[in-house]
Write a protein that holds these residues in place. Structure first.
Motif, PDB file in Angstrom:
ATOM      1  N   ASP A  38       0.828  -1.207   0.000  1.00  0.00           N
ATOM      2  CA  ASP A  38       0.000   0.000   0.000  1.00  0.00           C
ATOM      3  C   ASP A  38       0.866   1.263   0.000  1.00  0.00           C
ATOM      4  O   ASP A  38       0.564   2.243  -0.704  1.00  0.00           O
ATOM      5  N   THR A  47      -1.252  -6.677  -4.923  1.00  0.00           N
ATOM      6  CA  THR A  47      -2.361  -5.734  -5.013  1.00  0.00           C
ATOM      7  C   THR A  47      -2.405  -5.137  -6.406  1.00  0.00           C
ATOM      8  O   THR A  47      -1.387  -5.064  -7.097  1.00  0.00           O
ATOM      9  N   ASP A  57      -7.458  -6.723  -3.786  1.00  0.00           N
ATOM     10  CA  ASP A  57      -7.024  -6.702  -2.398  1.00  0.00           C
ATOM     11  C   ASP A  57      -6.741  -8.122  -1.942  1.00  0.00           C
ATOM     12  O   ASP A  57      -7.358  -9.081  -2.427  1.00  0.00           O
ATOM     13  N   ARG A  70     -11.601  -9.624   6.211  1.00  0.00           N
ATOM     14  CA  ARG A  70     -10.861  -8.403   6.505  1.00  0.00           C
ATOM     15  C   ARG A  70      -9.858  -8.164   5.393  1.00  0.00           C
ATOM     16  O   ARG A  70      -9.110  -9.067   5.026  1.00  0.00           O
ATOM     17  N   ARG A  71      -9.875  -6.947   4.847  1.00  0.00           N
ATOM     18  CA  ARG A  71      -8.923  -6.601   3.800  1.00  0.00           C
ATOM     19  C   ARG A  71      -7.540  -6.335   4.405  1.00  0.00           C
ATOM     20  O   ARG A  71      -7.425  -5.712   5.468  1.00  0.00           O
ATOM     21  N   ASN A  96      -5.354  -4.805   2.320  1.00  0.00           N
ATOM     22  CA  ASN A  96      -4.956  -3.629   1.527  1.00  0.00           C
ATOM     23  C   ASN A  96      -5.989  -2.544   1.746  1.00  0.00           C
ATOM     24  O   ASN A  96      -7.195  -2.819   1.686  1.00  0.00           O
ATOM     25  N   ASP A  97      -5.513  -1.320   1.985  1.00  0.00           N
ATOM     26  CA  ASP A  97      -6.422  -0.247   2.384  1.00  0.00           C
ATOM     27  C   ASP A  97      -6.348   0.999   1.512  1.00  0.00           C
ATOM     28  O   ASP A  97      -6.924   2.026   1.863  1.00  0.00           O
ATOM     29  N   THR A  98      -5.635   0.956   0.393  1.00  0.00           N
ATOM     30  CA  THR A  98      -5.601   2.144  -0.459  1.00  0.00           C
ATOM     31  C   THR A  98      -6.951   2.309  -1.159  1.00  0.00           C
ATOM     32  O   THR A  98      -7.729   1.357  -1.281  1.00  0.00           O
ATOM     33  N   THR A  99      -7.219   3.506  -1.631  1.00  0.00           N
ATOM     34  CA  THR A  99      -8.513   3.777  -2.229  1.00  0.00           C
ATOM     35  C   THR A  99      -8.773   2.875  -3.432  1.00  0.00           C
ATOM     36  O   THR A  99      -7.870   2.575  -4.212  1.00  0.00           O
TER      37      THR A  99
END
Length: 375
Positions: A166, A245, A352, A362-363, A365-368
């Motif tokens: 990320d 990702t 993700d 639960r992910r 990866n948290d980028t938009t």
């Protein structure tokens, strides 16, 4: 990166894994497991022999017996220093001796054994020659879920790898794309993964414009232009565990169609994620994502499975694909990565890594997942 580093594995961790593998072999009606150098051996013992060795190295796991690692004498000192060595008996052999005779003494001469997919043919043939009454099945065929369920320490390492990927995306979205070759952006991505802690970069796919319609495009010399959609798919290993990702960015303002296709893929990815829950079949994740894309009229342009497992390798079971009825179990980790690929025009993929929790997913990866505009 900030935060507390995950605790290293111990000899007890490796002992527990080998015991679990031996139990799984017994449950599968196998006489044991024969594990050659590769990801399974590292996962089970913490030992990685030299990649270039042609000498027989084989972990023998037989239910009810202590694990034994058969290996060349010249490599025994390195093996003895591996974290998992206290949980093993080392049996070494010297050049000029028959390693198959040494190994066969540990095996049921009528047994059926699981053996690593990447075992050398000459070693398997040597065992068959010494023990003609034995038979063999690949580990992927016999025990496809051997590494699928991760323990808390493994989940922490996968989460750290995902966070590092990320960070690489957050940095790459700030660089210039227009006028540069795909290979230059790919090199930037590889450097960023290493900067954020990856020891191994497995792939940096940069598919610009029409190249984005090829899901496994080999990053090349095409010059990225304003107006291009660009698929960025990248990952590798950090502290022995994988990242993977994908985000699709646009150089300059996208057209209405490009925005619509991106939105459809984003909705499909969200639907696949929402389908993750304990007990659901792997194929349900694929069906949920695919239904969104098919419902929008692009079903024929989603041309690959929705996901694959990840752990000590970036691709491993389980697979999110129609026909895979393996139920999801808490601790499984896999990608959710639907895409639409319009030949000769552009492609969109959003990916993700997801882990199964006690009540859903639960992910990691948290980028938009919204459309990102780059220069």
């Amino acid at each position: 990166m900030t935060g507390t580093a995950p605790a290293p594995f111990t000899a007890d961790d490796y002992r527990a894994r080998m015991a679990r593998a031996a139990r799984a072999a017994a449950d599968a009606k196998l006489a044991g497991l024969l594990v050659a150098p590769g990801p399974d051996l590292v996962w089970l013992t913490g030992y990685a022999p030299p990649a270039t060795t042609e000498r027989l190295t084989l972990l023998v796991l037989v239910p009810g017996q202590d694990p034994v690692l058969v290996l060349p004498a010249l490599e025994a000192p390195d093996a003895a220093r591996a974290t998992g060595a206290p949980a093993l008996t080392l049996r070494d052999w010297t050049d000029g001796k028959d390693p198959y005779a040494l190994t066969s003494a540990l095996l049921d001469d009528r047994g059926r054994f699981g053996i690593s997919d990447n075992a050398w043919a000459m070693h398997l043939l040597g065992l068959q020659r010494t023990l003609p009454g034995t038979s063999y099945a690949s580990l992927t065929e016999a025990l496809p879920m051997l590494r699928a369920v991760k323990d808390p320490a493994e989940l922490a390492l996968l989460a750290a790898a995902g966070a590092a990927a990320d960070q690489a995306f957050e940095e790459i979205r700030t660089v210039r794309f227009a006028g540069r070759r795909e290979s230059e952006v790919g090199a930037d991505l590889a450097a960023l993964l290493r900067r954020f802690g990856h020891s191994q970069v497995d792939f940096t796919i940069v598919g610009s414009g029409p190249n984005g319609a090829d899901p496994h495009h080999e990053t090349g010399d095409r010059v990225i232009e304003r107006g291009d959609m660009v698929v960025l798919d990248f990952g590798g290993l950090k502290d022995g565990y994988g990242s993977d990702t994908t985000r699709t960015v646009h150089v300059g303002e996208p057209t209405d169609e490009e925005r619509r296709v991106h939105d459809i893929v984003r909705e499909a990815q969200e639907a696949g994620f929402r389908a993750v829950r304990p007990g659901a079949a792997c194929q349900e994740v694929d069906r949920a994502a695919r239904a969104v894309i098919a419902g929008a009229g692009y079903g024929e342009y989603f041309i690959h499975r929705t996901g694959h497992g990840i752990g000590v390798t970036t691709h491993e079971p389980p697979y999110m694909i129609e026909g895979e009825e393996q139920p999801l179990v808490p601790g499984m980790c896999f990608s959710v990565e639907p895409g639409i690929y319009l030949p000769g025009r552009f492609g969109v993929r959003i990916e993700d890594i997801v882990t199964v929790t006690g009540d859903g997913g639960r992910r990691l990866n948290d980028t938009t997942r919204e459309m990102v505009i780059v220069d």
